[in-house]
Design a protein around this motif. Structure first.
Motif, PDB file in Angstrom:
ATOM      1  N   ARG A 220       0.833  -1.185   0.000  1.00 18.84           N
ATOM      2  CA  ARG A 220       0.000   0.000   0.000  1.00 18.84           C
ATOM      3  C   ARG A 220       0.874   1.242   0.000  1.00 18.84           C
ATOM      4  O   ARG A 220       1.830   1.332   0.765  1.00 18.84           O
ATOM      5  CB  ARG A 220      -0.903   0.012   1.232  1.00 18.84           C
ATOM      6  CG  ARG A 220      -1.892  -1.133   1.269  1.00 18.84           C
ATOM      7  CD  ARG A 220      -2.754  -1.026   2.509  1.00 18.84           C
ATOM      8  NE  ARG A 220      -3.716  -2.116   2.567  1.00 18.84           N
ATOM      9  CZ  ARG A 220      -4.580  -2.282   3.572  1.00 18.84           C
ATOM     10  NH1 ARG A 220      -4.595  -1.417   4.581  1.00 18.84           N
ATOM     11  NH2 ARG A 220      -5.422  -3.302   3.561  1.00 18.84           N
ATOM     12  N   PRO A 221       0.564   2.177  -0.817  1.00 22.46           N
ATOM     13  CA  PRO A 221       1.365   3.408  -0.799  1.00 22.46           C
ATOM     14  C   PRO A 221       1.127   4.191   0.475  1.00 22.46           C
ATOM     15  O   PRO A 221       0.040   4.163   1.056  1.00 22.46           O
ATOM     16  CB  PRO A 221       0.853   4.172  -2.035  1.00 22.46           C
ATOM     17  CG  PRO A 221      -0.533   3.647  -2.256  1.00 22.46           C
ATOM     18  CD  PRO A 221      -0.495   2.186  -1.825  1.00 22.46           C
ATOM     19  N   GLY A 222       2.157   4.891   0.930  1.00 23.59           N
ATOM     20  CA  GLY A 222       2.041   5.669   2.149  1.00 23.59           C
ATOM     21  C   GLY A 222       1.135   6.872   1.971  1.00 23.59           C
ATOM     22  O   GLY A 222       0.884   7.359   0.854  1.00 23.59           O
ATOM     23  N   ARG A 223       0.627   7.371   3.078  1.00 23.19           N
ATOM     24  CA  ARG A 223      -0.255   8.522   3.022  1.00 23.19           C
ATOM     25  C   ARG A 223       0.541   9.763   2.645  1.00 23.19           C
ATOM     26  O   ARG A 223       1.636   9.981   3.146  1.00 23.19           O
ATOM     27  CB  ARG A 223      -0.931   8.733   4.375  1.00 23.19           C
ATOM     28  CG  ARG A 223      -1.862   7.604   4.778  1.00 23.19           C
ATOM     29  CD  ARG A 223      -2.511   7.912   6.111  1.00 23.19           C
ATOM     30  NE  ARG A 223      -3.427   6.845   6.500  1.00 23.19           N
ATOM     31  CZ  ARG A 223      -4.106   6.853   7.646  1.00 23.19           C
ATOM     32  NH1 ARG A 223      -3.993   7.878   8.484  1.00 23.19           N
ATOM     33  NH2 ARG A 223      -4.912   5.846   7.954  1.00 23.19           N
ATOM     34  N   PRO A 224      -0.001  10.585   1.771  1.00 23.03           N
ATOM     35  CA  PRO A 224       0.726  11.810   1.403  1.00 23.03           C
ATOM     36  C   PRO A 224       0.772  12.779   2.573  1.00 23.03           C
ATOM     37  O   PRO A 224      -0.210  12.959   3.303  1.00 23.03           O
ATOM     38  CB  PRO A 224      -0.102  12.369   0.231  1.00 23.03           C
ATOM     39  CG  PRO A 224      -1.473  11.790   0.431  1.00 23.03           C
ATOM     40  CD  PRO A 224      -1.261  10.419   1.035  1.00 23.03           C
ATOM     41  N   VAL A 225       1.913  13.391   2.752  1.00 23.72           N
ATOM     42  CA  VAL A 225       2.123  14.338   3.840  1.00 23.72           C
ATOM     43  C   VAL A 225       1.965  15.740   3.287  1.00 23.72           C
ATOM     44  O   VAL A 225       2.561  16.092   2.257  1.00 23.72           O
ATOM     45  CB  VAL A 225       3.520  14.152   4.464  1.00 23.72           C
ATOM     46  CG1 VAL A 225       3.704  15.112   5.629  1.00 23.72           C
ATOM     47  CG2 VAL A 225       3.698  12.711   4.929  1.00 23.72           C
ATOM     48  N   SER A 226       1.167  16.537   3.957  1.00 23.21           N
ATOM     49  CA  SER A 226       0.926  17.896   3.504  1.00 23.21           C
ATOM     50  C   SER A 226       2.167  18.760   3.741  1.00 23.21           C
ATOM     51  O   SER A 226       2.983  18.469   4.618  1.00 23.21           O
ATOM     52  CB  SER A 226      -0.270  18.488   4.257  1.00 23.21           C
ATOM     53  OG  SER A 226       0.006  18.519   5.644  1.00 23.21           O
ATOM     54  N   PRO A 227       2.327  19.828   2.984  1.00 30.04           N
ATOM     55  CA  PRO A 227       3.489  20.717   3.202  1.00 30.04           C
ATOM     56  C   PRO A 227       3.514  21.339   4.585  1.00 30.04           C
ATOM     57  O   PRO A 227       4.587  21.560   5.156  1.00 30.04           O
ATOM     58  CB  PRO A 227       3.317  21.776   2.096  1.00 30.04           C
ATOM     59  CG  PRO A 227       2.471  21.123   1.058  1.00 30.04           C
ATOM     60  CD  PRO A 227       1.555  20.208   1.802  1.00 30.04           C
ATOM     61  N   LEU A 228       2.326  21.631   5.143  1.00 37.91           N
ATOM     62  CA  LEU A 228       2.290  22.203   6.488  1.00 37.91           C
ATOM     63  C   LEU A 228       2.819  21.219   7.519  1.00 37.91           C
ATOM     64  O   LEU A 228       3.577  21.598   8.427  1.00 37.91           O
ATOM     65  CB  LEU A 228       0.856  22.621   6.832  1.00 37.91           C
ATOM     66  CG  LEU A 228       0.640  23.237   8.224  1.00 37.91           C
ATOM     67  CD1 LEU A 228       1.485  24.484   8.381  1.00 37.91           C
ATOM     68  CD2 LEU A 228      -0.826  23.530   8.450  1.00 37.91           C
ATOM     69  N   ALA A 229       2.446  19.920   7.380  1.00 40.09           N
ATOM     70  CA  ALA A 229       2.954  18.913   8.311  1.00 40.09           C
ATOM     71  C   ALA A 229       4.456  18.744   8.176  1.00 40.09           C
ATOM     72  O   ALA A 229       5.176  18.549   9.175  1.00 40.09           O
ATOM     73  CB  ALA A 229       2.247  17.582   8.058  1.00 40.09           C
TER      74      ALA A 229
END
Length: 239
Positions: free
Chosen positions: A42-51
């Motif tokens: 499963r691909p990892g969850r995308p991380v937002s630029p703010l995080a």
């Protein structure tokens, strides 16, 4: 005559050694017959630029004494800068106090969460000293100016303390929830382990033999009679 024994030939065909796993497209070894061959990753969850930016910020863990020194020292230095740059503006000082109170509540370690709301009023009082208007000459006039500033600008003091208290409360609630989840997981793992041990013990326990499984010679006469079918009695005809 005894025939000479022939030893088996030493040149038997041996199984070739298994080859090391070949590197897959992701740079890791992958076995075509392994359990992960048919299961897609499963691909990892995308991380937002703010995080990402928040993770890049420093995240120290201060003790109770360290958080008090950080908060009080920072507010004293900021008060001196406020006096030099803005002429002792209480609005600038109040906004900086809210920021320092939030950072202190975030950076304090979990064991000393209660110290953050306690350090906030002390730090506010320490930082007010450089920007307070002196009502007279000497130390007494400076102290009276500090108390006057605290009385007139108590809203900033309560606001910073409230911010620190809310952050500490949220962290405490999350800590309690994590501990409860860890305890539930530990109890579930312990129950599963106990059930597995009970199943293994029941599997190793010798099964009591059934009378039909035992040979006929080992049976007693009573057991033999019990296994034999009862003869059917002829029915009497009534005229």
């Amino acid at each position: 005559m005894e025939q000479p024994r022939t030893r088996p030939s030493q040149n038997r065909s041996r199984r070739p050694a298994p080859l090391p796993p070949q590197a897959g497209p992701h740079g890791r070894g992958s076995d075509a017959y392994g359990p992960d061959a048919s299961v897609p990753r499963r691909p990892g969850r995308p991380v937002s630029p703010l995080a990402r930016r928040l993770r890049a910020l420093p995240n120290p863990r201060l003790t109770g004494l360290g958080s008090g020194l950080f908060c009080a020292g920072s507010m004293f230095l900021l008060g001196c800068l406020d006096q030099l740059l803005f002429g002792g503006s209480i609005a600038v000082y109040g906004v900086l106090f809210l920021l320092i109170s939030a950072l202190t509540a975030i950076w304090v370690r979990r064991a000393d969460l209660i110290t953050a709301p306690i350090c906030a009023p002390i730090a506010f009082t320490t930082g007010v000293v450089p920007i307070a208007d002196s009502t007279g000459d000497g130390l007494a006039g400076r102290i009276m100016g500090v108390f006057t500033a605290l009385a007139l600008h108590a809203g900033w003091l309560y606001g910073g303390t409230l911010v620190a208290g809310v952050i500490v409360l949220v962290r405490k609630v999350r800590l309690i929830a994590r501990k409860a989840a860890a305890n539930r997981a530990a109890r579930g793992a312990q129950r599963a382990r106990v059930r597995a041990e009970q199943r293994a013990a029941s599997a190793e326990r010798p099964r009591r033999p059934h009378p039909q499984d035992t040979p006929a010679r080992a049976l007693t006469p009573r057991a033999r009679r019990a296994q034999q079918p009862e003869p059917q009695r002829p029915r009497r005809r009534t005229v």
